[in-house]
Design a protein around this motif. Structure first.
Motif, PDB file in Angstrom:
ATOM      1  N   GLU A   6      42.297  38.053  -1.628  1.00 14.39           N
ATOM      2  CA  GLU A   6      41.606  39.040  -0.776  1.00 14.39           C
ATOM      3  C   GLU A   6      42.548  40.265  -0.288  1.00 14.39           C
ATOM      4  O   GLU A   6      42.047  41.368  -0.151  1.00 14.39           O
ATOM      5  CB  GLU A   6      40.807  38.561   0.208  1.00 14.39           C
ATOM      6  N   GLU A   7      43.824  39.921  -0.058  1.00 11.51           N
ATOM      7  CA  GLU A   7      44.752  40.870   0.282  1.00 11.51           C
ATOM      8  C   GLU A   7      45.078  41.920  -0.679  1.00 11.51           C
ATOM      9  O   GLU A   7      45.335  42.961  -0.194  1.00 11.51           O
ATOM     10  CB  GLU A   7      46.142  40.126   0.801  1.00 11.51           C
ATOM     11  N   TYR A   8      44.566  41.708  -1.927  1.00  8.24           N
ATOM     12  CA  TYR A   8      44.636  42.724  -2.673  1.00  8.24           C
ATOM     13  C   TYR A   8      43.388  43.285  -3.157  1.00  8.24           C
ATOM     14  O   TYR A   8      43.246  44.264  -4.056  1.00  8.24           O
ATOM     15  CB  TYR A   8      45.198  41.915  -4.063  1.00  8.24           C
ATOM     16  N   GLY A   9      42.261  43.325  -2.362  1.00 10.76           N
ATOM     17  CA  GLY A   9      41.331  43.804  -2.589  1.00 10.76           C
ATOM     18  C   GLY A   9      40.229  43.383  -3.623  1.00 10.76           C
ATOM     19  O   GLY A   9      39.347  43.959  -4.088  1.00 10.76           O
ATOM     20  N   GLU A  10      40.593  41.983  -4.138  1.00  7.05           N
ATOM     21  CA  GLU A  10      39.853  41.337  -5.194  1.00  7.05           C
ATOM     22  C   GLU A  10      39.181  40.414  -4.619  1.00  7.05           C
ATOM     23  O   GLU A  10      39.599  39.629  -3.631  1.00  7.05           O
ATOM     24  CB  GLU A  10      40.802  41.124  -6.297  1.00  7.05           C
ATOM     25  N   ASP A  11      38.077  40.094  -5.151  1.00  7.55           N
ATOM     26  CA  ASP A  11      37.212  38.823  -4.828  1.00  7.55           C
ATOM     27  C   ASP A  11      37.405  37.785  -5.815  1.00  7.55           C
ATOM     28  O   ASP A  11      36.560  37.446  -6.772  1.00  7.55           O
ATOM     29  CB  ASP A  11      35.743  39.142  -4.671  1.00  7.55           C
ATOM     30  N   LEU A  12      38.559  37.067  -5.703  1.00  7.54           N
ATOM     31  CA  LEU A  12      38.788  35.775  -6.503  1.00  7.54           C
ATOM     32  C   LEU A  12      38.517  34.624  -6.118  1.00  7.54           C
ATOM     33  O   LEU A  12      38.479  34.454  -4.765  1.00  7.54           O
ATOM     34  CB  LEU A  12      40.354  36.234  -7.229  1.00  7.54           C
ATOM     35  N   ILE A  13      38.703  33.531  -6.791  1.00  8.77           N
ATOM     36  CA  ILE A  13      38.644  32.181  -6.398  1.00  8.77           C
ATOM     37  C   ILE A  13      39.883  31.808  -5.539  1.00  8.77           C
ATOM     38  O   ILE A  13      41.096  31.927  -5.663  1.00  8.77           O
ATOM     39  CB  ILE A  13      38.396  31.030  -7.392  1.00  8.77           C
ATOM     40  N   PRO A  14      39.576  31.085  -4.218  1.00  4.40           N
ATOM     41  CA  PRO A  14      40.409  30.591  -3.431  1.00  4.40           C
ATOM     42  C   PRO A  14      41.734  29.973  -4.257  1.00  4.40           C
ATOM     43  O   PRO A  14      41.037  29.130  -5.134  1.00  4.40           O
ATOM     44  CB  PRO A  14      39.711  30.068  -2.386  1.00  4.40           C
ATOM     45  N   LEU A  15      42.670  29.629  -3.712  1.00  5.67           N
ATOM     46  CA  LEU A  15      43.631  28.791  -4.514  1.00  5.67           C
ATOM     47  C   LEU A  15      43.573  27.189  -4.019  1.00  5.67           C
ATOM     48  O   LEU A  15      43.047  27.131  -2.670  1.00  5.67           O
ATOM     49  CB  LEU A  15      45.083  29.155  -4.099  1.00  5.67           C
TER      50      LEU A  15
END
Length: 85
Positions: A6-15
């Motif tokens: 999210e810090e990069y402005g993307e909505d990706l799956i959490p690690l």
């Protein structure tokens, strides 16, 4: 460590974390408590709780005990930990 992208402005799956594997893939489906895993493995309860809080690392010895208890490879948990960021 970045838990999500999210810090990069993307909505990706959490690690993933080790607790996701132990709790989510083994304990929850088997309806096991930390106390039951501790008793069944011989790993002290405070160590199990630390693993579930991602406050401890899996050693080869702990991996072997967890593997025996859950019926998987002795080094599965150790190997997974090595692959986590």
């Amino acid at each position: 460590m970045i838990d999500t992208y999210e810090e990069y402005g993307e909505d990706l799956i959490p690690l993933p974390h080790m607790s996701d594997y132990i709790g989510g893939e083994f304990m929850t489906p088997m309806n096991l408590t930390a106390e039951e895993v501790s008793q069944g493995t011989g790993i002290p309860l405070d160590e199990i709780k630390a693993l579930l809080a991602d406050d401890a690392e899996i050693t080869p010895e702990i991996s072997e005990k967890l593997g025996r208890f859950f019926g998987v490879s002795a080094m599965l948990f150790y190997d997974i930990q090595q692959d986590l960021p």
